[in-house]
Design a protein around this motif. Structure first.
Motif, PDB file in Angstrom:
ATOM      1  N   SER A  45     -10.347  -1.207  -0.196  1.00  0.00           N
ATOM      2  CA  SER A  45      -9.987   0.200   0.038  1.00  0.00           C
ATOM      3  C   SER A  45     -10.728   1.115  -0.929  1.00  0.00           C
ATOM      4  CB  SER A  45      -8.481   0.403  -0.148  1.00  0.00           C
ATOM      5  OG  SER A  45      -7.751  -0.531   0.599  1.00  0.00           O
ATOM      6  N   THR A  64      -9.395   0.601   5.665  1.00  0.00           N
ATOM      7  CA  THR A  64      -8.580   1.458   4.814  1.00  0.00           C
ATOM      8  C   THR A  64      -9.418   2.147   3.737  1.00  0.00           C
ATOM      9  OG1 THR A  64      -8.036  -0.480   3.506  1.00  0.00           O
ATOM     10  CG2 THR A  64      -6.415   0.194   5.140  1.00  0.00           C
ATOM     11  N   SER A  65     -10.745   2.028   3.814  1.00  0.00           N
ATOM     12  CA  SER A  65     -11.602   2.774   2.888  1.00  0.00           C
ATOM     13  C   SER A  65     -11.386   4.265   3.138  1.00  0.00           C
ATOM     14  CB  SER A  65     -13.072   2.437   3.142  1.00  0.00           C
ATOM     15  OG  SER A  65     -13.277   1.051   3.077  1.00  0.00           O
ATOM     16  N   VAL A 122      -5.421   1.653  -4.290  1.00  0.00           N
ATOM     17  CA  VAL A 122      -4.597   2.443  -3.370  1.00  0.00           C
ATOM     18  C   VAL A 122      -3.770   3.486  -4.128  1.00  0.00           C
ATOM     19  CG1 VAL A 122      -2.734   2.371  -1.672  1.00  0.00           C
ATOM     20  CG2 VAL A 122      -4.532   0.624  -1.638  1.00  0.00           C
ATOM     21  N   THR A 150       0.817  -1.216   0.000  1.00  0.00           N
ATOM     22  CA  THR A 150       0.000   0.000   0.000  1.00  0.00           C
ATOM     23  C   THR A 150       0.854   1.271   0.000  1.00  0.00           C
ATOM     24  OG1 THR A 150      -0.156  -0.143   2.404  1.00  0.00           O
ATOM     25  CG2 THR A 150      -1.974  -1.080   1.151  1.00  0.00           C
TER      26      THR A 150
END
Lengths: 326, 250
Positions: free
Chosen positions: A262, A283-284, A160, A121
């Motif tokens: 995400s 991680t959205s 990401v 990421t």
């Protein structure tokens, strides 16, 4: 000078969105080492979009074309990528952590005898060494690793590395291809397409997920309508509880034993927020929760919450979103 | 049919992750360890294939600390015939190092099938199965949710974005298993008792150094404190305004 090879992905002769993300991630790494990005496109014929990759920061676009490479074949693709890497001196090779990339990257790593940092990421160069950050325990922790071998292999988590336009005048090159006619021992006989336009929860920019609060499988219709209102940008996800109950397919499950996602916007509907679910979606970029229980753990991670009856709220929300997209 | 299954001892999915004093790993104090859920599908599939064939052997191989004997016993309790523990102090972060040790153990085993979970729910590496296949020179299909075997040919289905890939492959092969392939059985009391007497071979294992160095394990960044926008349908206009003007996602 950091030389980076970006291994891209196409389906039916068109580059997939994740390919632009990979070029973007590769560009970021190359820039950290004042280097160059070469994009590698494997296909059965002309791949549309390949000539536009300079826009996203590719200095060179190499195409490997062969009838056996139209569809992904594990052995054929591995061979072409490994040959390309051996022919040149790359500091890093970057893949998408898509279904195909997750199959291909480990094979290339094993063939080259170098480690693979998967599902990355964040990445960079510090003191001459390439480092990568990757979520572990489904995102309950982040692991920062240093890649000591060359080339360093990395696969990037979808959604990401937002594609940025970094125009370059990309040179085009054609790679020599040497693969068997069938592409290898494993042959993809067919790809059964999911329902038309269906997005995968791991790649969709918007995910609308439902849990036990939906009360019965038929009520997921409400979420499907909400997803449709976003105009083809949203996928429907599900909690483990409803997948285990057989209400929704396994492929839709978000969480530690499902998919970690995400998206730009995650809407959790009737999901209380078990720790393994939160791990999969925290991680959205923006999280919205709709739940009748104001004390539900989901509200602790949600940017915006509405407390109330989802059966009243969701249809109204769908109407309003539809108006926005009309 | 002779089948090997690679398994891993992992922290249960309900674990609240605390980071160890060295700042590089999970603090294992009070953590419950289980057989990796994706490996359960592999064990179950192996048992079913052996049962259908009417004969054969299912062997589990785990790389891990001494405590992984428990994980192997859990698989033996499901019906696996015997276990091998490649004993190490610590499971390395570099998946290739793990794959090399497993491949060395499996190389001369004469297996028709080698099964692995598609990934472990701790390190999310998604790589050991296909690496083992490459090191052994075997065909491999990853993340399978459906499998048919006929003679020396198999057909497996794997999920890809927006569809299902149908793959044909010859045996012997390496397959990695996804959720949906089967419903793993719960060990019966009889199985748990029998597992205690099944062979478990412990092999102290020296690992290659590998090329991946862990710099740090950190908690994920805290999310900004969220807020309750309001109650019921009356809150929808404000939610939409915030998504548009503040979050800028609409």
């Amino acid at each position: 000078m950091t030389a980076v090879l970006a291994v891209l992905e196409q389906r039916d002769g068109a580059l997939r969105k994740v390919s632009h993300e990979v070029v973007t991630g590769a560009r970021r790494l190359a820039d950290a080492g004042s280097g160059t990005v070469e994009a590698l496109v494997l296909g059965g014929g002309t791949v549309s979009g390949a000539d536009q990759l300079g826009r996203f920061g590719a200095d060179r676009v190499t195409t490997a074309t062969h009838a056996a490479l139209g569809r992904y074949t594990p052995e054929g693709y591995t061979r072409v990528v490994v040959e390309r890497v051996r022919a040149r001196q790359y500091d890093a090779v970057v893949f998408p952590a898509s279904a195909t990339g997750r199959d291909l990257a480990p094979r290339v790593a094993a063939r080259l005898g170098v480690p693979l940092a998967a599902d990355v990421t964040d990445l960079g160069i510090e003191g001459g060494a390439i480092w990568a950050t990757r979520p572990v325990y489904a995102g309950k922790a982040l692991l920062k690793v240093k890649l000591l071998a060359r080339p360093a292999l990395l696969s990037l988590r979808p959604n990401v590395f937002t594609p940025v336009e970094r125009p370059r005048a990309a040179a085009a090159e054609t790679a020599k291809v040497d693969v068997p006619e069938r592409g290898g021992r494993v042959v993809v006989r067919e790809i059964k397409a999911a329902a038309a336009g269906a997005l995968d929860v791991a790649e969709a920019p918007i995910v609308v997920s439902g849990g036990r609060g939906l009360k019965e499988p038929a009520n997921f219709r409400l979420l499907e309508e909400l997803a449709r209102a976003f105009g083809g940008k949203a996928a429907v996800g599900a909690s483990r509880a409803v997948v285990d109950a057989g209400w929704r397919p396994h492929a839709d499950q978000v969480g530690q034993t499902g998919k970690t996602v995400s998206p730009t916007l995650y809407v959790a509907v009737g999901i209380s927020g078990a720790i393994q679910h939160l791990a999969g979606m925290r991680t959205s970029k923006v999280i919205v929760a709709i739940n009748r229980d104001k004390d539900a753990p989901i509200f602790k991670v949600a940017d915006y919450g509405i407390v109330g009856d989802l059966f009243e709220i969701v249809p109204r929300l769908t109407e309003e979103i539809r108006k926005l997209h009309a | 049919m002779k089948i090997a299954v690679c398994i891993k001892r992992v922290a249960d999915s309900e674990t609240r992750v605390k980071i160890a004093a060295d700042g590089k790993a999970l603090d294992e104090a009070g953590v419950k360890f289980v057989l990796n859920p994706y490996d359960e599908f592999a064990v179950e599939e192996a048992l079913r294939r052996k049962e259908q064939a009417g004969s054969g052997e299912v062997v589990v191989v785990a790389l891990g600390p001494a405590a992984a004997q428990e994980t192997i016993r859990a698989a033996l309790a499901m019906g696996v015939d015997r276990g091998v523990l490649l004993q190490v102090d610590r499971i390395p972060a570099d998946g290739l190092v793990v794959a090399q040790a497993l491949a060395a153990e499996l190389k001369d085993g004469g297996y028709d099938l080698i099964l692995c979970g598609k990934m472990a729910i701790d390190d999310y590496n998604h790589q050991v199965g296909p690496m083992v296949a490459e090191l052994l020179g075997l065909p491999c299909v990853t993340s399978i949710a459906h499998l048919e075997l006929q003679g020396n040919t198999g057909v497996a289905e794997r999920e890809v974005e927006g569809g299902i890939e149908v793959c044909e492959f010859p045996l012997p092969a390496v397959l990695t298993t996804d959720k949906g392939l089967n419903e793993p059985r719960y060990p019966a009391l009889k199985g748990i008792m029998a597992a205690k007497k099944k062979p478990l071979d412990i092999k102290p294992t020296a690992l290659a150094v590998g090329g991946l160095e862990v710099l740090a394990m950190t908690p994920p960044p805290d999310r900004k404190d969220g807020r309750i926008v309001g109650e019921g349908v009356a809150a929808i206009p404000e939610l939409l305004r915030l998504l548009r003007e503040e979050a800028k996602v609409l």
